[in-house]
Design a protein around this motif. Structure first.
Motif, PDB file in Angstrom:
ATOM      1  N   ALA A 112       0.838  -1.199   0.000  1.00 25.84           N
ATOM      2  CA  ALA A 112       0.000   0.000   0.000  1.00 25.84           C
ATOM      3  C   ALA A 112       0.872   1.248   0.000  1.00 25.84           C
ATOM      4  CB  ALA A 112      -0.902  -0.001   1.231  1.00 25.84           C
ATOM      5  N   THR A 113       0.450   2.276  -0.695  1.00 25.11           N
ATOM      6  CA  THR A 113       1.162   3.542  -0.650  1.00 25.11           C
ATOM      7  C   THR A 113       0.812   4.275   0.640  1.00 25.11           C
ATOM      8  OG1 THR A 113      -0.578   4.880  -1.674  1.00 25.11           O
ATOM      9  CG2 THR A 113       0.929   3.722  -3.169  1.00 25.11           C
ATOM     10  N   ARG A 114       1.573   5.286   0.949  1.00 24.70           N
ATOM     11  CA  ARG A 114       1.270   6.088   2.142  1.00 24.70           C
ATOM     12  C   ARG A 114      -0.097   6.751   2.006  1.00 24.70           C
ATOM     13  NH1 ARG A 114       6.477   9.606   1.823  1.00 24.70           N
ATOM     14  NH2 ARG A 114       7.162   7.635   0.916  1.00 24.70           N
ATOM     15  N   TRP A 115      -0.486   7.062   0.768  1.00 23.64           N
ATOM     16  CA  TRP A 115      -1.787   7.707   0.551  1.00 23.64           C
ATOM     17  C   TRP A 115      -2.918   6.702   0.760  1.00 23.64           C
ATOM     18  CZ3 TRP A 115       0.530  11.905   0.962  1.00 23.64           C
ATOM     19  CH2 TRP A 115       1.687  12.201   0.256  1.00 23.64           C
ATOM     20  N   ASP A 116      -2.686   5.451   0.372  1.00 22.52           N
ATOM     21  CA  ASP A 116      -3.667   4.402   0.662  1.00 22.52           C
ATOM     22  C   ASP A 116      -3.924   4.315   2.161  1.00 22.52           C
ATOM     23  OD1 ASP A 116      -3.874   3.567  -2.018  1.00 22.52           O
ATOM     24  OD2 ASP A 116      -2.227   2.130  -1.806  1.00 22.52           O
ATOM     25  N   ILE A 117      -2.839   4.432   2.923  1.00 21.35           N
ATOM     26  CA  ILE A 117      -2.950   4.278   4.370  1.00 21.35           C
ATOM     27  C   ILE A 117      -3.603   5.501   5.006  1.00 21.35           C
ATOM     28  CG2 ILE A 117      -1.667   3.918   6.508  1.00 21.35           C
ATOM     29  CD1 ILE A 117      -1.967   1.477   4.581  1.00 21.35           C
ATOM     30  N   GLN A 118      -3.386   6.680   4.438  1.00 20.60           N
ATOM     31  CA  GLN A 118      -4.107   7.850   4.956  1.00 20.60           C
ATOM     32  C   GLN A 118      -5.611   7.655   4.761  1.00 20.60           C
ATOM     33  OE1 GLN A 118      -0.814  11.441   4.527  1.00 20.60           O
ATOM     34  NE2 GLN A 118      -2.975  11.842   4.615  1.00 20.60           N
ATOM     35  N   LYS A 119      -5.982   7.114   3.597  1.00 16.67           N
ATOM     36  CA  LYS A 119      -7.399   6.840   3.334  1.00 16.67           C
ATOM     37  C   LYS A 119      -7.936   5.807   4.317  1.00 16.67           C
ATOM     38  CE  LYS A 119     -10.544   5.122  -0.236  1.00 16.67           C
ATOM     39  NZ  LYS A 119     -10.661   4.547  -1.604  1.00 16.67           N
ATOM     40  N   TYR A 120      -7.161   4.762   4.548  1.00 11.89           N
ATOM     41  CA  TYR A 120      -7.525   3.710   5.509  1.00 11.89           C
ATOM     42  C   TYR A 120      -7.736   4.290   6.903  1.00 11.89           C
ATOM     43  CZ  TYR A 120      -5.793   0.218   8.988  1.00 11.89           C
ATOM     44  OH  TYR A 120      -5.577  -0.571  10.094  1.00 11.89           O
ATOM     45  N   ALA A 121      -6.823   5.165   7.324  1.00 12.68           N
ATOM     46  CA  ALA A 121      -6.925   5.769   8.654  1.00 12.68           C
ATOM     47  C   ALA A 121      -8.185   6.617   8.785  1.00 12.68           C
ATOM     48  CB  ALA A 121      -5.686   6.615   8.942  1.00 12.68           C
ATOM     49  N   ARG A 122      -8.475   7.392   7.750  1.00  8.96           N
ATOM     50  CA  ARG A 122      -9.656   8.257   7.800  1.00  8.96           C
ATOM     51  C   ARG A 122     -10.940   7.427   7.793  1.00  8.96           C
ATOM     52  NH1 ARG A 122     -10.684  12.253  10.290  1.00  8.96           N
ATOM     53  NH2 ARG A 122      -8.601  12.994   9.691  1.00  8.96           N
ATOM     54  N   GLU A 123     -10.985   6.401   6.946  1.00  5.80           N
ATOM     55  CA  GLU A 123     -12.176   5.553   6.890  1.00  5.80           C
ATOM     56  C   GLU A 123     -12.389   4.812   8.208  1.00  5.80           C
ATOM     57  OE1 GLU A 123     -11.835   3.059   3.447  1.00  5.80           O
ATOM     58  OE2 GLU A 123     -12.350   4.682   2.057  1.00  5.80           O
ATOM     59  N   ALA A 124     -11.293   4.339   8.796  1.00  5.32           N
ATOM     60  CA  ALA A 124     -11.401   3.651  10.086  1.00  5.32           C
ATOM     61  C   ALA A 124     -11.933   4.607  11.152  1.00  5.32           C
ATOM     62  CB  ALA A 124     -10.042   3.092  10.503  1.00  5.32           C
ATOM     63  N   TYR A 125     -11.392   5.812  11.170  1.00  8.16           N
ATOM     64  CA  TYR A 125     -11.836   6.803  12.149  1.00  8.16           C
ATOM     65  C   TYR A 125     -13.310   7.132  11.960  1.00  8.16           C
ATOM     66  CZ  TYR A 125     -11.997  10.986  15.035  1.00  8.16           C
ATOM     67  OH  TYR A 125     -12.337  11.902  16.001  1.00  8.16           O
ATOM     68  N   ASN A 126     -13.720   7.315  10.711  1.00 10.44           N
ATOM     69  CA  ASN A 126     -15.113   7.657  10.430  1.00 10.44           C
ATOM     70  C   ASN A 126     -16.063   6.525  10.805  1.00 10.44           C
ATOM     71  OD1 ASN A 126     -14.365  10.165   9.497  1.00 10.44           O
ATOM     72  ND2 ASN A 126     -14.442   9.609   7.333  1.00 10.44           N
ATOM     73  N   GLY A 185      -3.790   0.821  13.655  1.00 11.78           N
ATOM     74  CA  GLY A 185      -2.379   0.513  13.426  1.00 11.78           C
ATOM     75  C   GLY A 185      -2.240  -0.414  12.240  1.00 11.78           C
ATOM     76  N   GLY A 186      -1.145  -1.171  12.226  1.00 15.25           N
ATOM     77  CA  GLY A 186      -0.888  -2.058  11.102  1.00 15.25           C
ATOM     78  C   GLY A 186      -0.240  -3.349  11.538  1.00 15.25           C
ATOM     79  N   CYS A 187      -0.128  -4.267  10.585  1.00 17.83           N
ATOM     80  CA  CYS A 187       0.519  -5.552  10.855  1.00 17.83           C
ATOM     81  C   CYS A 187       1.548  -5.789   9.751  1.00 17.83           C
ATOM     82  CB  CYS A 187      -0.542  -6.660  10.937  1.00 17.83           C
ATOM     83  SG  CYS A 187       0.020  -8.139  11.816  1.00 17.83           S
ATOM     84  N   CYS A 188       1.673  -7.002   9.259  1.00 14.21           N
ATOM     85  CA  CYS A 188       2.698  -7.342   8.274  1.00 14.21           C
ATOM     86  C   CYS A 188       2.691  -6.379   7.088  1.00 14.21           C
ATOM     87  CB  CYS A 188       2.488  -8.764   7.769  1.00 14.21           C
ATOM     88  SG  CYS A 188       2.532 -10.020   9.057  1.00 14.21           S
ATOM     89  N   GLY A 189       3.859  -5.903   6.722  1.00 11.14           N
ATOM     90  CA  GLY A 189       3.988  -4.990   5.595  1.00 11.14           C
ATOM     91  C   GLY A 189       3.897  -3.525   5.950  1.00 11.14           C
ATOM     92  N   PHE A 190       3.487  -3.207   7.177  1.00  9.54           N
ATOM     93  CA  PHE A 190       3.376  -1.820   7.623  1.00  9.54           C
ATOM     94  C   PHE A 190       4.740  -1.304   8.058  1.00  9.54           C
ATOM     95  CE2 PHE A 190      -1.099  -1.127   7.497  1.00  9.54           C
ATOM     96  CZ  PHE A 190      -1.326   0.196   7.850  1.00  9.54           C
ATOM     97  N   GLU A 191       5.322  -0.456   7.238  1.00  9.95           N
ATOM     98  CA  GLU A 191       6.601   0.167   7.559  1.00  9.95           C
ATOM     99  C   GLU A 191       6.358   1.439   8.379  1.00  9.95           C
ATOM    100  OE1 GLU A 191       9.643  -0.928   6.810  1.00  9.95           O
ATOM    101  OE2 GLU A 191       9.017  -2.684   5.643  1.00  9.95           O
ATOM    102  N   PRO A 192       7.416   2.001   8.977  1.00 21.20           N
ATOM    103  CA  PRO A 192       7.229   3.235   9.745  1.00 21.20           C
ATOM    104  C   PRO A 192       6.558   4.362   8.967  1.00 21.20           C
ATOM    105  CG  PRO A 192       9.318   2.245  10.320  1.00 21.20           C
ATOM    106  CD  PRO A 192       8.766   1.432   9.191  1.00 21.20           C
ATOM    107  N   TYR A 193       6.832   4.469   7.656  1.00 22.79           N
ATOM    108  CA  TYR A 193       6.202   5.560   6.909  1.00 22.79           C
ATOM    109  C   TYR A 193       4.697   5.357   6.783  1.00 22.79           C
ATOM    110  CZ  TYR A 193       6.093   2.769   2.530  1.00 22.79           C
ATOM    111  OH  TYR A 193       5.861   1.823   1.558  1.00 22.79           O
ATOM    112  N   HIS A 194       4.243   4.110   6.861  1.00 21.67           N
ATOM    113  CA  HIS A 194       2.805   3.863   6.877  1.00 21.67           C
ATOM    114  C   HIS A 194       2.189   4.350   8.191  1.00 21.67           C
ATOM    115  CE1 HIS A 194       3.707   0.528   3.818  1.00 21.67           C
ATOM    116  NE2 HIS A 194       2.891   1.348   3.199  1.00 21.67           N
ATOM    117  N   ILE A 195       2.898   4.105   9.285  1.00 15.89           N
ATOM    118  CA  ILE A 195       2.413   4.593  10.585  1.00 15.89           C
ATOM    119  C   ILE A 195       2.402   6.117  10.593  1.00 15.89           C
ATOM    120  CG2 ILE A 195       2.918   4.680  13.063  1.00 15.89           C
ATOM    121  CD1 ILE A 195       1.763   2.009  12.071  1.00 15.89           C
ATOM    122  N   ARG A 196       3.428   6.712   9.999  1.00 14.83           N
ATOM    123  CA  ARG A 196       3.445   8.179   9.896  1.00 14.83           C
ATOM    124  C   ARG A 196       2.237   8.678   9.118  1.00 14.83           C
ATOM    125  NH1 ARG A 196       8.410  10.664   6.732  1.00 14.83           N
ATOM    126  NH2 ARG A 196       7.284   9.632   5.028  1.00 14.83           N
ATOM    127  N   ALA A 197       1.832   7.931   8.101  1.00 14.81           N
ATOM    128  CA  ALA A 197       0.662   8.331   7.313  1.00 14.81           C
ATOM    129  C   ALA A 197      -0.601   8.356   8.175  1.00 14.81           C
ATOM    130  CB  ALA A 197       0.475   7.382   6.132  1.00 14.81           C
TER     131      ALA A 197
END
Length: 299
Positions: free
Chosen positions: A203-217, A224-236
């Motif tokens: 997933a791109t960092r932008w995919d993860i920003q979308k994921y974070a917003r949808e989860a929040y909504n 958070g994340g699991c396998c494949g989630f790098e620090p830049y994904h957490i930053r997103a």
């Protein structure tokens, strides 16, 4: 909003969640440390904790700097008899664990490795959620096996189950950092690319920003994340939810929001990408000749 490192008075996780605060989880350890040469694939044992503690510590620090509020211990499969599966694929096992952990007097969070089809015994996500809450879990949700979109589908089904039963709990989601729309009940472990050819699915960092917003909504507050989630994904996640959290993580010092750092690029067509609309609507190419759109899982 400037990045700050201070986060105010320390609060327990339930106190935070009860107050509607966002709790950002951590990301990948097994797959990330395997890529870095510290863990051997197959058994997925956390030998690195003993053999390369500095590597584990460094990854924890990277997740912390990226915005994680919670970092889990790297102890997966660290038992005398290695678990044959990621433990909680069966609601019954998860309920037993919750019941035992409740004896500690600490808040219990229980997440399951399931998708929209439910657990290995065909217990639906909604029924799994009800069982976990009735067993005493204060925080429930899903982790691993499935990507952001699929994991959020499962969370929705869990929420519907709780609502129908008149129950409430805090919700937690820690999806894969890979897209898995073609996965069946077993998740990404059934894909032919698992575990060494998953990079085209990242997933791109932008995919993860979308994921974070949808989860929040949806009402999820532990994200958070699991396998494949790098620090830049957490930053997103941390950057997307910075308005709700009230601060940016230290790692944002080196990252412009929605590509804003490209404003200083020497190429005008690159400077034109320094806007949210560009990255939010981008459809990334795989870059691989003759790449199939989806895979056929082995099971």
């Amino acid at each position: 909003m400037a990045p700050v490192s201070g986060r105010g008075t320390k609060k327990g996780i339930l106190e935070r969640l009860d107050g509607g605060q966002v709790v950002v989880g951590d990301g990948s350890f097994l797959i990330t440390l395997e890529k870095r040469g510290y863990v051997k694939a197959g058994l997925w044992t956390p030998e690195a904790v003993v053999e390369h503690p500095n590597a584990v510590r460094q990854l924890h620090m990277e997740f912390l700097r990226a915005g994680s509020d919670v970092m889990q211990t790297f102890t997966f499969s660290a038992s005398e008899e290695n678990m044959e599966s990621k433990y909680f694929e069966h609601a019954e096992e998860a309920v037993w664990a919750v019941e035992v952990l409740k004896e500690s007097g600490k808040p219990v969070a229980a997440t399951m490795c399931i998708g929209p089809e439910g657990d290995k015994h065909d217990v639906t996500p909604g029924a799994c959620a009800v069982k976990l809450v009735k067993a005493g879990a204060s925080i429930i949700g899903v982790n691993c096996r499935f990507g952001p979109a699929t994991s959020l589908k499962t969370i929705k089904l869990m929420m519907e189950g709780l609502q129908a039963a008149g129950l409430k709990a805090h919700l937690m989601v820690q999806a894969l950092g890979f897209h898995t729309p073609d996965c069946g009940k077993g998740g990404f472990v059934d894909l032919p690319e698992y575990p060494f050819g998953l990079e085209p699915r990242v997933a791109t960092r932008w995919d993860i920003q979308k994921y974070a917003r949808e989860a929040y909504n949806l009402g999820v507050r532990y994200i958070g994340g699991c396998c494949g989630f790098e620090p830049y994904h957490i930053r997103a996640i941390a950057e997307e939810l910075a308005p709700e959290r009230g601060f940016l993580p230290p790692a944002s010092d080196k990252h412009g929001s929605w590509g804003s750092g490209l404003n200083m690029h020497t190429k005008p067509w690159i400077r034109a990408r320094a806007r949210r609309e560009y990255w939010e609507n981008l459809l990334p190419a795989s870059g691989r000749p003759f790449c199939p759109s989806l895979s056929k899982p082995d099971i």
